[in-house]
Motif scaffolding. Structure first.
Motif, PDB file in Angstrom:
ATOM      1  N   LEU A   1       4.339 -16.950  -7.142  1.00  0.00           N
ATOM      2  CA  LEU A   1       4.816 -16.800  -8.527  1.00  0.00           C
ATOM      3  C   LEU A   1       3.660 -16.910  -9.516  1.00  0.00           C
ATOM      4  CD1 LEU A   1       8.121 -18.863  -8.845  1.00  0.00           C
ATOM      5  CD2 LEU A   1       7.841 -16.400  -9.213  1.00  0.00           C
ATOM      6  N   GLN A   2       2.747 -17.844  -9.249  1.00  0.00           N
ATOM      7  CA  GLN A   2       1.596 -18.034 -10.141  1.00  0.00           C
ATOM      8  C   GLN A   2       0.718 -16.790 -10.164  1.00  0.00           C
ATOM      9  OE1 GLN A   2       0.392 -21.691  -8.225  1.00  0.00           O
ATOM     10  NE2 GLN A   2       1.022 -22.941  -9.975  1.00  0.00           N
ATOM     11  N   GLU A   3       0.531 -16.182  -9.018  1.00  0.00           N
ATOM     12  CA  GLU A   3      -0.288 -14.971  -8.950  1.00  0.00           C
ATOM     13  C   GLU A   3       0.421 -13.792  -9.640  1.00  0.00           C
ATOM     14  OE1 GLU A   3      -3.301 -14.514  -8.208  1.00  0.00           O
ATOM     15  OE2 GLU A   3      -3.430 -12.314  -8.034  1.00  0.00           O
ATOM     16  N   ILE A   4       1.732 -13.675  -9.443  1.00  0.00           N
ATOM     17  CA  ILE A   4       2.493 -12.607 -10.111  1.00  0.00           C
ATOM     18  C   ILE A   4       2.386 -12.774 -11.623  1.00  0.00           C
ATOM     19  CG2 ILE A   4       4.792 -11.623 -10.480  1.00  0.00           C
ATOM     20  CD1 ILE A   4       5.465 -12.576  -7.559  1.00  0.00           C
ATOM     21  N   ASP A   5       2.503 -14.013 -12.076  1.00  0.00           N
ATOM     22  CA  ASP A   5       2.394 -14.293 -13.518  1.00  0.00           C
ATOM     23  C   ASP A   5       1.027 -13.885 -14.056  1.00  0.00           C
ATOM     24  OD1 ASP A   5       3.536 -15.825 -15.937  1.00  0.00           O
ATOM     25  OD2 ASP A   5       1.551 -16.717 -15.655  1.00  0.00           O
ATOM     26  N   LYS A   6      -0.014 -14.251 -13.305  1.00  0.00           N
ATOM     27  CA  LYS A   6      -1.386 -13.948 -13.738  1.00  0.00           C
ATOM     28  C   LYS A   6      -1.606 -12.430 -13.825  1.00  0.00           C
ATOM     29  CE  LYS A   6      -5.898 -14.333 -11.611  1.00  0.00           C
ATOM     30  NZ  LYS A   6      -6.505 -14.823 -10.361  1.00  0.00           N
ATOM     31  N   GLN A   7      -1.154 -11.712 -12.819  1.00  0.00           N
ATOM     32  CA  GLN A   7      -1.349 -10.257 -12.802  1.00  0.00           C
ATOM     33  C   GLN A   7      -0.464  -9.571 -13.847  1.00  0.00           C
ATOM     34  OE1 GLN A   7      -3.772  -8.814 -11.236  1.00  0.00           O
ATOM     35  NE2 GLN A   7      -4.402 -10.642 -10.120  1.00  0.00           N
TER      36      GLN A   7
ATOM     37  N   ALA B   1       1.265  -4.779  -9.720  1.00  0.00           N
ATOM     38  CA  ALA B   1       1.592  -5.435 -11.003  1.00  0.00           C
ATOM     39  C   ALA B   1       1.779  -4.455 -12.158  1.00  0.00           C
ATOM     40  CB  ALA B   1       0.524  -6.469 -11.343  1.00  0.00           C
ATOM     41  N   PRO B   2       1.061  -3.328 -12.195  1.00  0.00           N
ATOM     42  CA  PRO B   2       1.232  -2.442 -13.346  1.00  0.00           C
ATOM     43  C   PRO B   2       2.616  -1.787 -13.419  1.00  0.00           C
ATOM     44  CG  PRO B   2      -0.779  -1.882 -12.131  1.00  0.00           C
ATOM     45  CD  PRO B   2      -0.008  -2.862 -11.304  1.00  0.00           C
ATOM     46  N   PHE B   3       3.298  -1.647 -12.296  1.00  0.00           N
ATOM     47  CA  PHE B   3       4.521  -0.835 -12.334  1.00  0.00           C
ATOM     48  C   PHE B   3       5.746  -1.450 -11.652  1.00  0.00           C
ATOM     49  CE2 PHE B   3       2.390   0.372  -8.398  1.00  0.00           C
ATOM     50  CZ  PHE B   3       3.436   0.470  -7.498  1.00  0.00           C
ATOM     51  N   VAL B   4       5.593  -2.455 -10.817  1.00  0.00           N
ATOM     52  CA  VAL B   4       6.739  -2.922 -10.020  1.00  0.00           C
ATOM     53  C   VAL B   4       7.873  -3.396 -10.935  1.00  0.00           C
ATOM     54  CG1 VAL B   4       5.934  -5.324  -9.761  1.00  0.00           C
ATOM     55  CG2 VAL B   4       7.384  -4.298  -7.989  1.00  0.00           C
TER      56      VAL B   4
ATOM     57  N   GLN C   1       0.825  -1.210   0.000  1.00  0.00           N
ATOM     58  CA  GLN C   1       0.000   0.000   0.000  1.00  0.00           C
ATOM     59  C   GLN C   1       0.861   1.263   0.000  1.00  0.00           C
ATOM     60  OE1 GLN C   1      -3.016   0.124   3.036  1.00  0.00           O
ATOM     61  NE2 GLN C   1      -3.485   2.273   2.598  1.00  0.00           N
ATOM     62  N   GLU C   2       1.909   1.238   0.806  1.00  0.00           N
ATOM     63  CA  GLU C   2       2.806   2.394   0.889  1.00  0.00           C
ATOM     64  C   GLU C   2       3.484   2.632  -0.468  1.00  0.00           C
ATOM     65  OE1 GLU C   2       5.453   2.152   4.221  1.00  0.00           O
ATOM     66  OE2 GLU C   2       6.639   3.877   3.551  1.00  0.00           O
ATOM     67  N   MET C   3       3.916   1.579  -1.115  1.00  0.00           N
ATOM     68  CA  MET C   3       4.569   1.730  -2.412  1.00  0.00           C
ATOM     69  C   MET C   3       3.587   2.249  -3.462  1.00  0.00           C
ATOM     70  SD  MET C   3       7.048  -0.958  -4.326  1.00  0.00           S
ATOM     71  CE  MET C   3       6.041  -1.829  -5.480  1.00  0.00           C
ATOM     72  N   ALA C   4       2.367   1.712  -3.447  1.00  0.00           N
ATOM     73  CA  ALA C   4       1.369   2.129  -4.441  1.00  0.00           C
ATOM     74  C   ALA C   4       0.966   3.589  -4.240  1.00  0.00           C
ATOM     75  CB  ALA C   4       0.141   1.219  -4.358  1.00  0.00           C
ATOM     76  N   GLU C   5       1.026   4.072  -3.002  1.00  0.00           N
ATOM     77  CA  GLU C   5       0.712   5.483  -2.748  1.00  0.00           C
ATOM     78  C   GLU C   5       1.840   6.407  -3.181  1.00  0.00           C
ATOM     79  OE1 GLU C   5      -0.266   5.938   1.399  1.00  0.00           O
ATOM     80  OE2 GLU C   5      -2.134   4.802   1.149  1.00  0.00           O
ATOM     81  N   LYS C   6       3.072   5.977  -2.982  1.00  0.00           N
ATOM     82  CA  LYS C   6       4.220   6.830  -3.310  1.00  0.00           C
ATOM     83  C   LYS C   6       4.496   6.860  -4.820  1.00  0.00           C
ATOM     84  CE  LYS C   6       6.768   6.363   1.065  1.00  0.00           C
ATOM     85  NZ  LYS C   6       7.803   5.568   1.768  1.00  0.00           N
ATOM     86  N   GLN C   7       4.262   5.749  -5.478  1.00  0.00           N
ATOM     87  CA  GLN C   7       4.688   5.605  -6.878  1.00  0.00           C
ATOM     88  C   GLN C   7       4.213   6.748  -7.784  1.00  0.00           C
ATOM     89  OE1 GLN C   7       2.542   4.389  -9.601  1.00  0.00           O
ATOM     90  NE2 GLN C   7       4.210   4.357 -11.107  1.00  0.00           N
ATOM     91  N   PRO C   8       2.931   7.119  -7.740  1.00  0.00           N
ATOM     92  CA  PRO C   8       2.482   8.185  -8.666  1.00  0.00           C
ATOM     93  C   PRO C   8       3.030   9.561  -8.302  1.00  0.00           C
ATOM     94  CG  PRO C   8       0.616   7.284  -7.408  1.00  0.00           C
ATOM     95  CD  PRO C   8       1.829   6.556  -6.950  1.00  0.00           C
ATOM     96  N   GLN C   9       3.608   9.697  -7.104  1.00  0.00           N
ATOM     97  CA  GLN C   9       4.100  11.003  -6.660  1.00  0.00           C
ATOM     98  C   GLN C   9       5.561  11.232  -7.029  1.00  0.00           C
ATOM     99  OE1 GLN C   9       2.642  12.238  -2.665  1.00  0.00           O
ATOM    100  NE2 GLN C   9       1.993  10.112  -2.472  1.00  0.00           N
ATOM    101  N   LEU C  10       6.191  10.207  -7.624  1.00  0.00           N
ATOM    102  CA  LEU C  10       7.588  10.351  -8.029  1.00  0.00           C
ATOM    103  C   LEU C  10       7.714  10.203  -9.536  1.00  0.00           C
ATOM    104  CD1 LEU C  10       8.490   8.994  -4.810  1.00  0.00           C
ATOM    105  CD2 LEU C  10      10.251  10.401  -5.882  1.00  0.00           C
ATOM    106  N   PRO C  11       8.820  10.654 -10.098  1.00  0.00           N
ATOM    107  CA  PRO C  11       8.975  10.559 -11.554  1.00  0.00           C
ATOM    108  C   PRO C  11       8.817   9.121 -12.046  1.00  0.00           C
ATOM    109  CG  PRO C  11      10.654  11.992 -10.638  1.00  0.00           C
ATOM    110  CD  PRO C  11       9.947  11.371  -9.465  1.00  0.00           C
ATOM    111  N   ALA C  12       8.371   9.008 -13.290  1.00  0.00           N
ATOM    112  CA  ALA C  12       7.999   7.698 -13.837  1.00  0.00           C
ATOM    113  C   ALA C  12       9.201   6.787 -14.057  1.00  0.00           C
ATOM    114  CB  ALA C  12       7.240   7.882 -15.147  1.00  0.00           C
ATOM    115  N   ASP C  13      10.418   7.332 -14.065  1.00  0.00           N
ATOM    116  CA  ASP C  13      11.559   6.446 -14.318  1.00  0.00           C
ATOM    117  C   ASP C  13      12.118   5.794 -13.046  1.00  0.00           C
ATOM    118  OD1 ASP C  13      12.644   8.800 -13.340  1.00  0.00           O
ATOM    119  OD2 ASP C  13      14.357   8.801 -14.693  1.00  0.00           O
TER     120      ASP C  13
END
Ligand code: PLP
Length: 219
Positions: free
Chosen positions: A93-99, A78-81, A48-60
């Motif tokens: 691993l199976q869930e990561i693959d699916k997402q 899954a969209p950005f990690v 949750q903490e990572m998903a909140e911070k991610q859009p607030q920092l540069p995309a690279d």
């Protein structure tokens, strides 16, 4: 201040290992400061903490999950990690693959190996990791790559013990890196934190995860 420390650590690493700035519990302003000092790889232990911070920092910025990951939370990152360092089961691993497939991505993963002499740390034993990498079920997973191992040494002042733990992890890495399967492409050995990253690099780390040495202690 943060910039000086980052530059000092980068000089010590001398290109042998990548610096992952561990930013858990730290406010976005400090992450931005680290970014401005050149950091592009950040490690967080909570989804949750990572998903909140991610859009607030540069995309690279490349975001690494370094803490225990529950299967039901994979969908949020899954969209950005960039790298999931704490894989400890086939089911995960199976869930990561699916997402990952939902977003047309391939997500890189490390297996977390239990090397410490402590009860509280997550991770696979050497035998469990070997069995997982031999599992036929991996053939079904076309949206993940397993690119190496991660481990946490015992939290102790005994440098020799820490060195032996890192050495053991490196030996396991070298053994498992021989495996020839399309989804297994070892190139990263993530070991070393604020108190032991120099030792870890001496023992073959390619990736150090440093938090408090850069950002100060966490409460
Ligand atoms: C918090 C954490 C780190 C960073 O620890 P420091 O001692 O602050 O450098 C590294 N790896 C993992 C898995 C962590 O949870």
């Amino acid at each position: 201040m943060i910039a000086d420390t980052i530059q000092q650590i980068e000089r010590q690493l001398a290109g042998k290992a990548a610096l992952i700035a561990v930013t858990k519990t730290k406010p976005v302003a400090l992450l931005q400061e680290a970014y401005d000092a050149g950091c592009r790889q950040f490690g967080e232990n909570k989804v949750q903490e990572m998903a909140e911070k991610q859009p607030q920092l540069p995309a690279d910025v490349q975001w690494h999950i370094i803490g225990h990951l529950q299967t039901n939370k994979v969908k949020y990152i899954a969209p950005f990690v960039a790298l999931i360092q704490s894989v400890d089961s086939l089911r995960l691993l199976q869930e990561i693959d699916k997402q990952a497939a939902r977003y047309n991505r391939t997500i890189d993963c490390l297996l977390q190996i239990y090397i410490a002499d402590e009860e509280t740390k997550f991770g696979l034993s050497a035998d469990e990791a070997e069995a997982l990498l031999a599992d036929n079920a991996l053939d079904e997973l076309s949206n993940i790559r397993i690119i190496g191992l991660m481990g946490l040494a015992t939290n102790t002042d005994d440098q020799e013990q820490v060195r032996q733990e890192f050495r053991g992890l490196k030996a396991l890495y070298d053994k498992l890196a021989q495996i020839q399967r399309s989804m297994i492409q070892f190139s990263e050995l993530s070991m070393g934190m604020s108190g032991d990253y120099l030792l870890a690099v001496e023992e073959g780390s390619t990736m150090v995860r440093v938090g408090s040495a850069i950002f100060g202690s966490r409460n």
